[in-house]
Design a protein around this motif. Structure first.
Motif, PDB file in Angstrom:
ATOM      1  N   GLY A 198       0.773  -1.489  -0.015  1.00  0.00           N
ATOM      2  CA  GLY A 198       0.220  -0.069   0.026  1.00  0.00           C
ATOM      3  C   GLY A 198       0.689   1.390   0.062  1.00  0.00           C
ATOM      4  O   GLY A 198       1.788   1.143   0.430  1.00  0.00           O
ATOM      5  N   SER A 218       7.701   1.821  -6.511  1.00  0.00           N
ATOM      6  CA  SER A 218       7.528   0.773  -7.581  1.00  0.00           C
ATOM      7  C   SER A 218       9.142   0.586  -8.168  1.00  0.00           C
ATOM      8  O   SER A 218       9.075  -0.162  -9.057  1.00  0.00           O
ATOM      9  CB  SER A 218       6.861   1.647  -8.834  1.00  0.00           C
ATOM     10  OG  SER A 218       7.552   3.003  -8.954  1.00  0.00           O
ATOM     11  N   ILE A 232       0.374  -6.698  -6.363  1.00  0.00           N
ATOM     12  CA  ILE A 232      -0.114  -5.270  -5.832  1.00  0.00           C
ATOM     13  C   ILE A 232      -1.394  -5.070  -5.159  1.00  0.00           C
ATOM     14  O   ILE A 232      -2.546  -5.731  -5.822  1.00  0.00           O
ATOM     15  CB  ILE A 232       0.047  -4.316  -7.244  1.00  0.00           C
ATOM     16  CG1 ILE A 232       1.479  -4.487  -7.615  1.00  0.00           C
ATOM     17  CG2 ILE A 232      -0.208  -2.905  -7.062  1.00  0.00           C
ATOM     18  CD1 ILE A 232       1.934  -3.678  -8.976  1.00  0.00           C
ATOM     19  N   ASN A 233      -1.652  -4.537  -4.155  1.00  0.00           N
ATOM     20  CA  ASN A 233      -2.713  -4.207  -3.675  1.00  0.00           C
ATOM     21  C   ASN A 233      -3.471  -3.172  -4.525  1.00  0.00           C
ATOM     22  O   ASN A 233      -3.287  -1.989  -4.784  1.00  0.00           O
ATOM     23  CB  ASN A 233      -2.754  -3.350  -2.152  1.00  0.00           C
ATOM     24  CG  ASN A 233      -3.671  -2.880  -1.488  1.00  0.00           C
ATOM     25  OD1 ASN A 233      -4.873  -3.262  -2.046  1.00  0.00           O
ATOM     26  ND2 ASN A 233      -3.531  -2.380  -0.303  1.00  0.00           N
ATOM     27  N   GLU A 234      -4.645  -3.590  -5.018  1.00  0.00           N
ATOM     28  CA  GLU A 234      -5.354  -2.751  -6.065  1.00  0.00           C
ATOM     29  C   GLU A 234      -6.433  -1.722  -5.468  1.00  0.00           C
ATOM     30  O   GLU A 234      -6.829  -0.804  -6.030  1.00  0.00           O
ATOM     31  CB  GLU A 234      -6.327  -3.641  -6.811  1.00  0.00           C
ATOM     32  CG  GLU A 234      -7.363  -4.340  -6.212  1.00  0.00           C
ATOM     33  CD  GLU A 234      -8.418  -5.080  -7.148  1.00  0.00           C
ATOM     34  OE1 GLU A 234      -8.391  -4.891  -8.285  1.00  0.00           O
ATOM     35  OE2 GLU A 234      -9.244  -6.022  -6.686  1.00  0.00           O
ATOM     36  N   GLU A 235      -6.368  -1.974  -4.070  1.00  0.00           N
ATOM     37  CA  GLU A 235      -7.395  -0.691  -3.209  1.00  0.00           C
ATOM     38  C   GLU A 235      -6.665   0.295  -2.818  1.00  0.00           C
ATOM     39  O   GLU A 235      -7.081   1.313  -2.138  1.00  0.00           O
ATOM     40  CB  GLU A 235      -7.863  -1.568  -1.971  1.00  0.00           C
ATOM     41  CG  GLU A 235      -8.923  -2.818  -2.414  1.00  0.00           C
ATOM     42  CD  GLU A 235      -9.671  -3.408  -1.449  1.00  0.00           C
ATOM     43  OE1 GLU A 235      -9.292  -2.872  -0.283  1.00  0.00           O
ATOM     44  OE2 GLU A 235     -10.115  -4.634  -1.560  1.00  0.00           O
ATOM     45  N   THR A 236      -5.388   0.363  -2.925  1.00  0.00           N
ATOM     46  CA  THR A 236      -4.463   1.402  -2.280  1.00  0.00           C
ATOM     47  C   THR A 236      -4.465   2.598  -3.229  1.00  0.00           C
ATOM     48  O   THR A 236      -4.603   2.603  -4.468  1.00  0.00           O
ATOM     49  CB  THR A 236      -2.817   0.856  -2.140  1.00  0.00           C
ATOM     50  OG1 THR A 236      -2.135   1.766  -1.492  1.00  0.00           O
ATOM     51  CG2 THR A 236      -2.293   0.539  -3.375  1.00  0.00           C
ATOM     52  N   SER A 239      -2.715   3.018  -7.013  1.00  0.00           N
ATOM     53  CA  SER A 239      -2.514   1.468  -7.363  1.00  0.00           C
ATOM     54  C   SER A 239      -1.995   1.563  -9.016  1.00  0.00           C
ATOM     55  O   SER A 239      -1.492   0.717  -9.436  1.00  0.00           O
ATOM     56  CB  SER A 239      -3.715   0.624  -7.212  1.00  0.00           C
ATOM     57  OG  SER A 239      -3.569  -0.500  -7.680  1.00  0.00           O
ATOM     58  N   ASP A 240      -2.578   2.354  -9.534  1.00  0.00           N
ATOM     59  CA  ASP A 240      -2.656   2.515 -11.078  1.00  0.00           C
ATOM     60  C   ASP A 240      -1.015   2.896 -11.459  1.00  0.00           C
ATOM     61  O   ASP A 240      -0.603   2.157 -12.368  1.00  0.00           O
ATOM     62  CB  ASP A 240      -3.467   3.651 -11.620  1.00  0.00           C
ATOM     63  CG  ASP A 240      -3.255   5.100 -11.005  1.00  0.00           C
ATOM     64  OD1 ASP A 240      -2.612   4.976  -9.757  1.00  0.00           O
ATOM     65  OD2 ASP A 240      -3.556   6.031 -11.681  1.00  0.00           O
ATOM     66  N   GLN A 243       0.993  -0.470 -10.653  1.00  0.00           N
ATOM     67  CA  GLN A 243       0.604  -1.403 -11.743  1.00  0.00           C
ATOM     68  C   GLN A 243       1.192  -1.097 -13.222  1.00  0.00           C
ATOM     69  O   GLN A 243       1.833  -1.856 -13.766  1.00  0.00           O
ATOM     70  CB  GLN A 243      -0.865  -1.635 -12.128  1.00  0.00           C
ATOM     71  CG  GLN A 243      -1.818  -2.062 -10.898  1.00  0.00           C
ATOM     72  CD  GLN A 243      -3.117  -2.208 -11.296  1.00  0.00           C
ATOM     73  OE1 GLN A 243      -3.723  -2.718 -12.244  1.00  0.00           O
ATOM     74  NE2 GLN A 243      -3.994  -1.842 -10.104  1.00  0.00           N
ATOM     75  N   LYS A 255      -3.195  -8.394  -9.105  1.00  0.00           N
ATOM     76  CA  LYS A 255      -3.918  -7.304  -8.173  1.00  0.00           C
ATOM     77  C   LYS A 255      -4.534  -8.235  -7.214  1.00  0.00           C
ATOM     78  O   LYS A 255      -5.230  -9.211  -7.332  1.00  0.00           O
ATOM     79  CB  LYS A 255      -4.717  -6.690  -8.967  1.00  0.00           C
ATOM     80  CG  LYS A 255      -4.432  -5.881 -10.272  1.00  0.00           C
ATOM     81  CD  LYS A 255      -5.196  -4.923 -10.888  1.00  0.00           C
ATOM     82  CE  LYS A 255      -6.156  -5.884 -11.843  1.00  0.00           C
ATOM     83  NZ  LYS A 255      -7.096  -5.154 -12.592  1.00  0.00           N
TER      84      LYS A 255
END
Length: 680
Positions: A198, A218, A232-236, A239-240, A243, A255
């Motif tokens: 996160g 990153s 990768i935590n997609e809710e953080t 996140s974009d 990724q 994700k």
């Protein structure tokens, strides 16, 4: 298996001693002598100058030469950048130019020879817990991991050297320090699997924004090959960005989040998380003794890592049933005595803004399972730099929406937060001792209490530890009256003319809920010989029909009023007349409190009046101290000193030259006269 001679062959080093023992096996590395566990360990002696060069400041750690000379442990090898005189000549000693650089060279070499999976984890929060979960899940395998949460540059290099153990897996957490512009150590670690837990508001004292934090984090992907995997935590937040950066380096980006895997569901229960997972068409339910949405996400991350290792997934997850994170990371402490049943959640290990919000959300969820008072005890988030006030202000809505009946806060950073919160019983404290006293009266049967703060720059971690002890051994609270959320604890003491205590009566530890401010102003003005003058009452928030804007008074009237149960508008006006600005007023108050060893909270606001959001308090001893030192000033023109807005506190002198000192009475005449009659 590596031997001393192999290490010598890898390094550009000079042999100082011990060449006869070059066949000795090396199976570990340490740069702190206290951690040497066997005589096959290579000790890396780092000099003060080398530490300073790498850290850019003087290190707190002891010079390596002094460590090893004062240790009873005998390493198989010493690598040093300064010759160690007095070292046992049988121990091989290799002289290098820079001991930390030597660790980098060795770590790079061992990593190039290591063929088993390396997992690296970074993030603003959750990286230690996720790393510990993965290691716990790999029970039965030989795993190398960080010691504690040592995750900066030099510990990362040491961890790479520990690949000499030839483990089945290496699981490393990496801080932003190990990925920043001073050198991206992911290029040496070369992780096969990376996890980013996160991005949050941490390190903002040195980094401008969370977006910049995401870019630094990153960089962990840059050490991976195209065949590597990023989780990768997609809710953080951002996140974009994570990724996108991962896809620049890797072919496989996974994700994870609470809705990312239809075969896994995690729900929060009272005191634990329930993991429901389907594997090969078979359903499994696994309880894990931790709580919080953040820990849920860490479990999702762990499961995604385990899926890409050659392990039995269900067996590995079952290893997590008794998982314990670090002390003070959402640590559940049960109070189960004959006097009290209550639960403390101690989350004072550390804090970022997301971690603080996660803790409050966890508290809200757990509150559903408790019938007693729900109490939030909050301290500051450290390391926010210039953005501190802005970041702390984001807690306001979280607190307002919380399930807490009462919120107690310390640290200056939280004071403005408290003042912004609406429709909540919330109070700011400058005195940890008073917070502990009040907490004991707020906690009732089946209460839930959350402590949350950073670990540095605040007293809250120590308060949390003491609170558990105090509540556990509490004998029970007697029936008392309350004003708002605070206990009304009355007390009085009678001193004879020789200042000997004749009688004392108080409810438990009697404390006021108002301040000594008017009395401090009075003593200051009398000592300074403030010159009388005409004044006009200004517009104050406490003005009324008697004390109105424009009313003419003499300065001496204001001063004398300070010991005659003064109206708050008169106190405001005196402070305005006497002090050049608020900083000078506050400095005088702070110095007065320190010089006289008074309670820290004996003067918090300008008037000393009761305010629900600012806890003021003084005790009988505080008044006794001021009586002893200033009785000639205090009783020069009258035989009483009366303070307080809502309550009565003060001193009354009788004809025998004795004095009654008292605090927290509703009325004066009947109660005080009866006490004096009893004394006589």
């Amino acid at each position: 298996m590596y031997k001393v001679k192999d290490i010598y062959g890898i390094l550009d080093a000079k042999i100082i001693s011990g060449e006869k023992n070059f066949e000795k096996e090396i199976n570990d590395f340490e740069y702190q002598a206290k951690y040497i566990r066997n005589d096959n360990t290579a000790f890396v002696s780092i000099s003060k100058s080398t530490w300073s060069k790498w850290l850019g400041k003087e290190a707190k750690i002891l010079d390596g030469r002094l460590q090893i000379l004062n240790s009873d442990k005998k390493p198989a090898l010493v690598i040093t950048d300064q010759v160690i005189l007095g070292l046992d000549s049988q121990i091989p000693q290799l002289l290098v130019e820079d001991s930390i650089e030597a660790m980098r060279i060795l770590g790079d070499y061992f990593r190039s020879e290591f063929k088993n999976p390396v997992i690296a984890i970074t993030g603003s929060m959750g990286k230690s817990s996720t790393r510990m979960m993965i290691v716990k899940a790999l029970k039965g395998y030989k795993v190398v991991e960080n010691r504690g949460n040592a995750n900066t540059r030099v510990p990362v290099l040491l961890n790479l050297c520990k690949l000499v153990k030839k483990p089945d897996y290496a699981v490393y957490e990496m801080s932003i320090n190990s990925l920043n512009n001073r050198g991206n150590l992911s290029l040496i670690v070369k992780p096969d699997i990376t996890v980013v837990t996160g991005i949050g508001e941490a390190h903002l004292s040195t980094i401008k924004s969370t977006e910049e934090i995401a870019l630094f984090k990153s960089r962990i992907f840059e050490g991976q090959s195209k065949d590597g995997i990023a989780v990768i935590n997609e809710e953080t937040k951002h996140s974009d960005i994570l990724q996108l950066k991962a896809k620049e380096n890797l072919n496989k980006v996974i994700k994870y989040g609470q809705s990312s895997d239809e075969n896994v569901n995690i729900s929060e229960q009272k005191g634990y998380l329930k993991v429901e997972i389907q594997v090969d068409g078979e359903n499994h339910v696994i309880p894990i003794n931790i709580i919080s949405e953040g820990m849920m996400l860490n479990i999702y991350a762990t499961i995604n890592v385990l899926k890409h290792l050659k392990v039995d997934l269900i067996e590995s997850i079952n290893h997590l049933t008794d998982f314990k994170p670090f002390k003070k990371v959402l640590e559940i402490k049960e109070i189960n005595t004959s006097n009290l049943q209550a639960t403390i959640i101690d989350d004072t290990h550390n804090a970022s803004l997301p971690a603080m919000i996660n803790a409050i959300k966890t508290f809200n969820k757990q509150s559903e399972f408790y019938t007693g008072n729900k109490v939030l005890v909050l301290g500051k988030i450290s390391d926010l730099g210039k953005s501190s006030e802005r970041q702390h202000s984001k807690l306001v809505s979280q607190i307002e929406e919380s399930k807490a009946n009462y919120i107690l806060c310390i640290d200056n950073e939280m004071r403005k937060v408290v003042n912004k919160v609406k429709k909540k019983n919330i109070t700011w404290y400058n005195n940890p001792e008073q917070l502990l006293i009040d907490l004991k009266y707020l906690v009732d049967e089946d209460s839930l209490i959350l402590f949350k703060s950073s670990v540095t720059g605040t007293m809250l971690p120590q308060i949390a530890t003491r609170a558990f002890h105090d509540l556990y051994y509490m004998n029970g609270v007697k029936e008392i009256d309350y004003y708002k959320q605070f206990p009304v604890l009355k007390g009085n003491v009678y001193l004879d003319k020789n200042n000997k205590i004749i009688s004392m009566k108080q409810q438990q530890s009697a404390v006021s809920m108002e301040g000594l401010t008017p009395l401090i102003y009075y003593i200051y003005c009398k000592n300074e010989g403030v010159v009388n003058k005409k004044v006009k009452l200004r517009k104050w928030p406490t003005n009324n029909a008697i004390y109105f804007e424009g009313r003419e008074l003499e300065l001496n009237q204001l001063i004398d009023a300070m010991i005659n149960k003064p109206h708050p508008s008169l106190i405001y006006q005196l402070a305005y007349e006497v002090f050049e600005n608020e900083n000078k007023r506050r400095l005088l108050i702070d110095n007065f409190i320190n010089d006289h060893n008074l309670s820290l909270s004996s003067s918090v606001n300008v008037t000393g009046r009761y305010r629900s959001k600012e806890r003021q308090s003084f005790n009988l001893n505080d008044l006794e101290i001021l009586y002893m030192k200033y009785k000639d000033i205090l009783f020069a023109n009258q035989n009483y000193v009366i303070l307080g807005d809502r309550f009565y506190h003060g001193m009354i002198k009788d004809e025998k030259e004795g004095v009654l000192i008292f605090i927290m009475y509703d009325s004066l005449e009947s109660l005080i006269s009866s006490i004096l009659n009893n004394i006589r």
